[in-house]
Motif scaffolding. Sequence first.
Motif, PDB file in Angstrom:
ATOM      1  N   LYS A  79       0.832  -1.207   0.000  1.00  0.00           N
ATOM      2  CA  LYS A  79       0.000   0.000   0.000  1.00  0.00           C
ATOM      3  C   LYS A  79       0.866   1.257   0.000  1.00  0.00           C
ATOM      4  O   LYS A  79       0.541   2.264  -0.639  1.00  0.00           O
ATOM      5  CB  LYS A  79      -0.913   0.012   1.228  1.00  0.00           C
ATOM      6  N   LYS A  80       1.963   1.172   0.720  1.00  0.00           N
ATOM      7  CA  LYS A  80       2.876   2.313   0.811  1.00  0.00           C
ATOM      8  C   LYS A  80       3.449   2.666  -0.554  1.00  0.00           C
ATOM      9  O   LYS A  80       3.528   3.846  -0.936  1.00  0.00           O
ATOM     10  CB  LYS A  80       3.989   1.950   1.794  1.00  0.00           C
ATOM     11  N   LYS A  81       3.828   1.651  -1.314  1.00  0.00           N
ATOM     12  CA  LYS A  81       4.384   1.880  -2.651  1.00  0.00           C
ATOM     13  C   LYS A  81       3.306   2.408  -3.598  1.00  0.00           C
ATOM     14  O   LYS A  81       3.574   3.293  -4.429  1.00  0.00           O
ATOM     15  CB  LYS A  81       5.005   0.592  -3.180  1.00  0.00           C
ATOM     16  N   ILE A  82       2.091   1.869  -3.499  1.00  0.00           N
ATOM     17  CA  ILE A  82       0.992   2.332  -4.347  1.00  0.00           C
ATOM     18  C   ILE A  82       0.653   3.781  -4.024  1.00  0.00           C
ATOM     19  O   ILE A  82       0.426   4.606  -4.926  1.00  0.00           O
ATOM     20  CB  ILE A  82      -0.238   1.419  -4.165  1.00  0.00           C
ATOM     21  N   HIS A  83       0.626   4.097  -2.731  1.00  0.00           N
ATOM     22  CA  HIS A  83       0.366   5.469  -2.276  1.00  0.00           C
ATOM     23  C   HIS A  83       1.382   6.436  -2.874  1.00  0.00           C
ATOM     24  O   HIS A  83       1.015   7.491  -3.428  1.00  0.00           O
ATOM     25  CB  HIS A  83       0.442   5.480  -0.744  1.00  0.00           C
ATOM     26  N   ALA A  84       2.650   6.071  -2.821  1.00  0.00           N
ATOM     27  CA  ALA A  84       3.708   6.923  -3.373  1.00  0.00           C
ATOM     28  C   ALA A  84       3.612   7.017  -4.888  1.00  0.00           C
ATOM     29  O   ALA A  84       3.807   8.097  -5.467  1.00  0.00           O
ATOM     30  CB  ALA A  84       5.073   6.371  -2.955  1.00  0.00           C
ATOM     31  N   ALA A  85       3.301   5.893  -5.551  1.00  0.00           N
ATOM     32  CA  ALA A  85       3.225   5.883  -7.019  1.00  0.00           C
ATOM     33  C   ALA A  85       2.121   6.808  -7.522  1.00  0.00           C
ATOM     34  O   ALA A  85       2.308   7.547  -8.499  1.00  0.00           O
ATOM     35  CB  ALA A  85       2.993   4.462  -7.522  1.00  0.00           C
ATOM     36  N   PHE A  86       0.966   6.783  -6.854  1.00  0.00           N
ATOM     37  CA  PHE A  86      -0.129   7.677  -7.242  1.00  0.00           C
ATOM     38  C   PHE A  86       0.283   9.137  -7.081  1.00  0.00           C
ATOM     39  O   PHE A  86       0.009   9.980  -7.942  1.00  0.00           O
ATOM     40  CB  PHE A  86      -1.375   7.388  -6.403  1.00  0.00           C
ATOM     41  N   HIS A  87       0.953   9.456  -5.965  1.00  0.00           N
ATOM     42  CA  HIS A  87       1.347  10.839  -5.722  1.00  0.00           C
ATOM     43  C   HIS A  87       2.424  11.306  -6.702  1.00  0.00           C
ATOM     44  O   HIS A  87       2.394  12.458  -7.161  1.00  0.00           O
ATOM     45  CB  HIS A  87       1.843  10.998  -4.289  1.00  0.00           C
ATOM     46  N   ILE A  88       3.371  10.443  -7.024  1.00  0.00           N
ATOM     47  CA  ILE A  88       4.414  10.810  -7.990  1.00  0.00           C
ATOM     48  C   ILE A  88       3.797  11.048  -9.364  1.00  0.00           C
ATOM     49  O   ILE A  88       4.095  12.042 -10.047  1.00  0.00           O
ATOM     50  CB  ILE A  88       5.497   9.719  -8.059  1.00  0.00           C
ATOM     51  N   THR A  89       2.918  10.137  -9.780  1.00  0.00           N
ATOM     52  CA  THR A  89       2.227  10.299 -11.060  1.00  0.00           C
ATOM     53  C   THR A  89       1.408  11.583 -11.081  1.00  0.00           C
ATOM     54  O   THR A  89       1.414  12.336 -12.065  1.00  0.00           O
ATOM     55  CB  THR A  89       1.312   9.094 -11.329  1.00  0.00           C
ATOM     56  N   GLY A  90       0.695  11.843  -9.977  1.00  0.00           N
ATOM     57  CA  GLY A  90      -0.095  13.062  -9.888  1.00  0.00           C
ATOM     58  C   GLY A  90       0.757  14.309 -10.000  1.00  0.00           C
ATOM     59  O   GLY A  90       0.369  15.279 -10.664  1.00  0.00           O
TER      60      GLY A  90
END
Length: 248
Positions: A79-90
């Motif tokens: 979840k931590k990696k997914i959370h970061a990936a969404f924010h980086i993409t955003g």
Amino acid sequence: MLSKQVSTVYELVFIFLYETVVLLPLIIMIVWTFSHLGGLDFSEHADNWHPILMLTGLVFCFFNAAVSFRMLPFEKPAKKKIHAAFHITGSVLIVLGLVAQFSYHQSNGYEHLFSSHSWMGLFTALCYILQVLLSLGVFQDFTPNLNIPLRVRYKPLHVVLGTVLLIAAGLTIAMGVTEKAAYANLQYGSSSQWYLVHGVITTVFLSLAATFTIISAKPVSALPNTAEPRPPQMVEAETTSDKVADKT
């Protein structure tokens, strides 16, 4: 066993409905862009890229990142990696959205930052990107031992800043869609469709905000699959922080 399966089905249905609502403003904006605003030819309509990129970054990516710890059926490290990936993409999409708008203004001789939406949007975008960069440095495991005490102290502020930015993003989007509808009304003629689009997107965002509030009301620690092994340094840092809080 049966109750667990039923619970899983409810969770999947909820995730599907949530993602549908998150995608709805973007779908409406894309349809509106191609049907009435001239499409996405960057040489002629670079400004049409701006709302689409911003909606993808500030609504789809931001809202999915915000609820990833509470909705996704994975272990906390995933979840931590997914959370970061969404924010980086955003963050990348937000930068591209700003570039599209500034390029359009530059090529057409318009003033930059001439409205409340412009200033609010720039402020929100810069704060969001700064929050993402700072959080990556603190929470991602680049230097886990050095960052443990800082994580404990920064986490509450991280949550508060994220919520404030979520509200700021919503206000910015509502102002931007209102501005886009007003200009479209002047450019393409009087029609209620512009304000219908504005009303639908604003209503969808308010629904998302209410849903996020409901989801956030349940502590992460009370949710399944959120436990992860913690190093002794983190436990020690949390204990020290609690003792300091008790004394004050």
